[in-house]
Design a protein around this motif. Structure first.
Motif, PDB file in Angstrom:
ATOM      1  N   ALA A  88       0.793  -1.238   0.040  1.00 42.00           N
ATOM      2  CA  ALA A  88      -0.133   0.014  -0.004  1.00 42.00           C
ATOM      3  C   ALA A  88       0.847   1.250   0.017  1.00 42.00           C
ATOM      4  CB  ALA A  88      -1.012   0.124   1.192  1.00 42.00           C
ATOM      5  N   SER A  89       0.400   2.322  -0.395  1.00 43.52           N
ATOM      6  CA  SER A  89       0.943   3.684  -0.420  1.00 43.52           C
ATOM      7  C   SER A  89      -0.046   4.536   0.465  1.00 43.52           C
ATOM      8  CB  SER A  89       1.256   4.351  -1.875  1.00 43.52           C
ATOM      9  OG  SER A  89       2.170   3.466  -2.784  1.00 43.52           O
ATOM     10  N   ILE A  90       0.639   5.040   1.350  1.00 43.56           N
ATOM     11  CA  ILE A  90       0.007   5.927   2.454  1.00 43.56           C
ATOM     12  C   ILE A  90       0.698   7.228   2.247  1.00 43.56           C
ATOM     13  CG2 ILE A  90      -1.006   6.127   4.774  1.00 43.56           C
ATOM     14  CD1 ILE A  90      -0.034   3.153   5.128  1.00 43.56           C
ATOM     15  N   GLY A  91      -0.132   8.421   1.982  1.00 43.91           N
ATOM     16  CA  GLY A  91       0.273   9.608   1.949  1.00 43.91           C
ATOM     17  C   GLY A  91       0.921   9.914   0.648  1.00 43.91           C
ATOM     18  N   GLY A 140     -11.359  17.486  -1.585  1.00 48.15           N
ATOM     19  CA  GLY A 140     -11.424  16.435  -0.802  1.00 48.15           C
ATOM     20  C   GLY A 140     -12.118  15.215  -1.013  1.00 48.15           C
ATOM     21  N   GLN A 141     -11.641  13.868  -0.490  1.00 51.87           N
ATOM     22  CA  GLN A 141     -12.018  12.878  -0.695  1.00 51.87           C
ATOM     23  C   GLN A 141     -13.009  12.380   0.180  1.00 51.87           C
ATOM     24  OE1 GLN A 141     -10.820  11.003  -3.766  1.00 51.87           O
ATOM     25  NE2 GLN A 141      -9.612  13.115  -4.171  1.00 51.87           N
ATOM     26  N   CYS A 154     -11.268  14.146   3.838  1.00 50.77           N
ATOM     27  CA  CYS A 154     -10.017  13.419   3.685  1.00 50.77           C
ATOM     28  C   CYS A 154      -9.233  13.488   2.608  1.00 50.77           C
ATOM     29  CB  CYS A 154     -10.273  12.041   4.010  1.00 50.77           C
ATOM     30  SG  CYS A 154     -10.972  11.314   5.476  1.00 50.77           S
ATOM     31  N   SER A 155      -7.782  13.971   2.699  1.00 51.91           N
ATOM     32  CA  SER A 155      -7.040  14.239   1.578  1.00 51.91           C
ATOM     33  C   SER A 155      -6.579  12.892   0.862  1.00 51.91           C
ATOM     34  CB  SER A 155      -5.840  14.917   1.981  1.00 51.91           C
ATOM     35  OG  SER A 155      -5.022  14.330   2.985  1.00 51.91           O
ATOM     36  N   SER A 156      -6.764  11.585   1.592  1.00 49.06           N
ATOM     37  CA  SER A 156      -6.272  10.375   1.217  1.00 49.06           C
ATOM     38  C   SER A 156      -7.101   9.707   0.106  1.00 49.06           C
ATOM     39  CB  SER A 156      -6.075   9.468   2.263  1.00 49.06           C
ATOM     40  OG  SER A 156      -4.803   9.866   3.326  1.00 49.06           O
ATOM     41  N   ARG A 157      -6.577   9.425  -0.800  1.00 51.15           N
ATOM     42  CA  ARG A 157      -7.477   8.952  -2.062  1.00 51.15           C
ATOM     43  C   ARG A 157      -7.974   7.274  -1.518  1.00 51.15           C
ATOM     44  NH1 ARG A 157      -3.543  10.961  -6.609  1.00 51.15           N
ATOM     45  NH2 ARG A 157      -1.943   9.879  -5.165  1.00 51.15           N
ATOM     46  N   VAL A 188      -8.168   4.741   7.404  1.00 51.88           N
ATOM     47  CA  VAL A 188      -7.708   6.111   7.004  1.00 51.88           C
ATOM     48  C   VAL A 188      -7.626   7.130   8.175  1.00 51.88           C
ATOM     49  CG1 VAL A 188      -9.672   7.312   6.342  1.00 51.88           C
ATOM     50  CG2 VAL A 188      -7.549   7.977   5.270  1.00 51.88           C
ATOM     51  N   MET A 189      -6.499   7.726   8.435  1.00 48.25           N
ATOM     52  CA  MET A 189      -6.723   8.492   9.807  1.00 48.25           C
ATOM     53  C   MET A 189      -6.135   9.964   9.577  1.00 48.25           C
ATOM     54  SD  MET A 189      -4.669   5.486  12.344  1.00 48.25           S
ATOM     55  CE  MET A 189      -4.904   6.532  13.673  1.00 48.25           C
TER      56      MET A 189
END
Length: 355
Positions: A88-91, A140-141, A154-157, A188-189
């Motif tokens: 996984a890719s985080i950020g 935003g997501q 959230c900014s994380s996709r 997601v955090m």
């Protein structure tokens, strides 16, 4: 505030690798040393065959109560409780994790109504450890896919969400082991942070924290799959609690008037405290019951701007079985939706004790 951005690539499949992207001189010249930002690319952790045992926790009779940590995994979403793990890719570089020393007046927190407010005092340096940020407005997501109630800040996709699982075995008696098996999907955090600084009037370390947890599903099972009475689908379902579309925004501390206090007693026990936000730390014995003067101004500011705690479970089910990924379980007992919104701590003290 500029950050030195690092891209770290991790692969936990027998080997550990890390790569850093080179920066041009023109890019390096813009770095001001405010802190660092980093993203995690290709991270996968599979410890499903490993056991970590925590000892030296004793009960009232002085007997050791070991805690075994098993079946820990972390990978891309869609893992089917760790059975199909992928990296996984985080950020990402535009929305990284950050670690920095920042002026209190430059920090902001997102309030429930969508406004960014200053929560930390002026004229002090704050050490901040932060997850990818929350976004207010365009770009935003969805924090939980398909569940609008969780918001779209959230900014994380979707591709940056992770699955996480772990099992704890508590040997509370020679012939008894209690189990807690946890599996979280699409975690997601974003917007979580820990801020620390020194308070001269209290002569101690203080801070404030925000813990945001968004999950498509969360399952807690009280037995180990394959063990006695935990073999069949029906046996496992009878011992499982299912949370669907669940999230929590937990706020601990409002730095201006109610910082989170950290303390360790002479006997080694720790204490976390949220003091009365109305009292003046420079004159804690002052009578503020009339809510006039500084007491009233502190109260007005706290109740208007302090981030609140929200806990929402889109669907809570005990027993039953989940027909498919992300779906509401069938059978068992369905409690439906549960919510706690707009909660704040006027006073809280947590202390550790010997068993």
């Amino acid at each position: 505030m500029n950050y030195l951005l690092l891209v770290l690539g991790f692969s936990f499949i027998g080997l550990v690798q890390a790569d850093m992207v080179a920066l041009e001189d023109s890019e390096l010249s813009e770095v001001q040393g405010a802190g660092i930002g980093f993203a995690l690319e290709g991270i996968l952790f599979d410890a499903s065959q490993a056991t970590i045992t925590i000892n030296d926790i004793n009960n009232g009779s002085g007997q050791n109560v070991p805690i075994s940590v098993k079946e820990f995994y972390l990978g891309a979403s869609g893992s089917n409780k760790g059975a199909l793990l992928n990296p996984a890719s985080i950020g990402r570089l535009s929305q990284p994790f950050t670690v920095g020393l920042v002026k209190g007046e430059d920090l902001r927190s997102l309030r429930d109504d969508g406004a960014f407010v200053q929560t930390t005092p002026n004229n002090l340096s704050v050490l901040e450890l932060a997850f990818p940020a929350m976004i207010n407005g365009a770009g935003g997501q969805a924090c939980i896919d398909g569940y609008a109630a969780a918001g779209s800040r959230c900014s994380s996709r979707a591709s940056e969400r992770v699955d996480l699982g772990v099992r704890f075995d508590f040997k509370v008696a020679p012939n008894r082991v209690d189990v807690l098996n946890i599996d979280v999907a699409e975690l997601v955090m974003d917007g979580s942070y820990l801020r620390l600084w020194g308070d001269s009037s209290r002569a101690q370390l203080v801070g404030e924290a925000r813990l945001n947890i968004y999950a498509k599903t969360l399952e807690m099972m009280s037995c180990a799959a394959g063990a006695s009475n935990c073999v069949t689908v029906a046996e496992q379902a009878a011992r499982t609690v299912y949370l669907t579309n669940a999230y929590a925004n937990v706020s601990l501390g409002y730095g201006k008037s109610q910082p989170l206090l950290f303390d360790v007693a002479s006997n080694g026990q720790f204490a976390l405290e949220l003091p009365n936000p109305v009292r003046d730390p420079n004159n804690p014995g002052a009578n503020v019951t009339t809510l006039s003067g500084i007491g009233k101004s502190r109260a007005d500011d706290f109740y208007a701007n302090a981030p609140r705690t929200n806990i929402v479970i889109g669907n809570l089910n005990f027993g039953g079985t989940r027909p498919g990924y992300g779906q509401v379980p069938t059978g068992g007992y369905n409690f439906g939706q549960s919510e706690i919104r707009g909660f704040s701590f006027n006073y809280l003290k947590v202390t550790s004790r010997d068993l």
